[in-house]
Design an enzyme around this catalytic site. Structure first.
Site, PDB file in Angstrom:
ATOM      1  CB  SER A   1      -0.946  -0.037   1.199  1.00  0.00           C
ATOM      2  OG  SER A   1      -1.916   0.979   1.086  1.00  0.00           O
ATOM      3  CG  ASN A   2      -0.289   4.628  -1.382  1.00  0.00           C
ATOM      4  OD1 ASN A   2      -0.926   5.474  -0.780  1.00  0.00           O
ATOM      5  ND2 ASN A   2      -0.803   3.933  -2.397  1.00  0.00           N
ATOM      6  CG  HIS A   3       3.339   6.637   3.652  1.00  0.00           C
ATOM      7  ND1 HIS A   3       3.220   5.958   4.833  1.00  0.00           N
ATOM      8  CD2 HIS A   3       4.591   6.399   3.219  1.00  0.00           C
ATOM      9  CE1 HIS A   3       4.351   5.352   5.118  1.00  0.00           C
ATOM     10  NE2 HIS A   3       5.205   5.594   4.141  1.00  0.00           N
ATOM     11  CB  SER A   4      -2.844   7.926   0.018  1.00  0.00           C
ATOM     12  OG  SER A   4      -4.010   8.700  -0.086  1.00  0.00           O
TER      13      SER A   4
ATOM     14  CB  ALA B   1      -2.190   7.221  -3.468  1.00  0.00           C
TER      15      ALA B   1
END
Ligand code: C5P
Length: 223
Positions: free
Chosen positions: A29-32, A95
């Site tokens: 995943s990512n930091h959005s 994102a």
């Protein structure tokens, strides 16, 4: 002046990260944080639009009056967006994970093998590009792009490649933007560019919502 100028309009907004499972306990995943997308959904709703917010997992409450569809993966996000069409405008702020594991293990991957497991990735669908090229394409398609360098160049190329109408390019060098409360963007519409000053994500959302209102109000005049 009409306080609800977007009444009768349907606008699709994507927000948050996507989550792609590796096994039952691990994911990519990512930091959005979802903050910018949620603020945009809220601003559009305040102007009277019917807003469908297709959101990856975030820790934010659904803005009042907005219909949220919760998804996890990029493929689920695309499907939810396509099901939400037709729309007068789409604003893709999510994102989206560019890749996902080729397979998701049904059981937890074990550490005791001869070597660490290899992670094979495959490309996810591009939701912004798919909506831009859809037979049911909204009249206005807006994307965001996080870039660390050469914003104009990369932004201009991305606008053309994705096929969207507007692209808001933000600078994510030095760990800015993600998770923060302010944003600074370069606004591109394929003809001209505008540097928007640093402002809160809420103010940026209101400014963008105003541009969308102008676009949808007139005979498609540029803001
Ligand atoms: O290519 P990049 O990820 O920089 O593009 C960013 C823009 O494209 C954002 O508006 C994002 O929401 C959208 N996007 C998408 N689906 C993807 C990748 C990006 O909708 N798979």
């Amino acid at each position: 002046e009409d306080p609800l100028p977007l009444t009768g309009r349907h606008i699709l907004v994507t927000a948050g990260p996507t989550v792609e499972s590796i096994d039952p306990v691990r994911f990519l995943s990512n930091h959005s944080s979802g903050r910018q997308g949620y603020a945009i959904a809220e601003s559009l709703s305040r102007l009277g639009a019917r807003v469908t917010l297709v959101s990856g997992p975030v820790a934010l409450p659904c803005p009042p009056g907005v219909e949220r569809i919760a998804v996890r993966t990029a493929r689920e996000m695309l499907q939810a967006c396509e099901s939400a069409l037709p729309a007068d405008a789409a604003v893709c702020v999510a994102a989206v994970s560019d890749w996902r594991p080729e397979t998701t293990a049904s059981g937890k991957l074990k550490k005791d093998g001869p070597a660490p497991p290899a992670l094979r990735l495959v490309e996810n669908p591009d939701i912004l590009a798919t909506l831009s090229h859809s037979p049911q394409r909204p009249a206005l398609v807006v994307g965001f792009a996080a870039e660390t360098d050469q914003h104009r160049l990369h932004g201009g190329l991305k606008l053309a490649r994705k096929g969207c109408d507007w692209l808001l390019v933000n600078d994510v060098s030095e760990g800015r933007v993600f998770g923060g409360t302010t944003n600074q963007v370069l606004f591109l519409d394929g003809k001209q560019e505008e540097v928007w000053p640093e402002m809160s994500k809420r103010d940026l959302a209101m400014k963008l919502a105003g541009h969308i209102r102008n676009f949808l109000a007139g005979p498609q005049v540029m803001p």
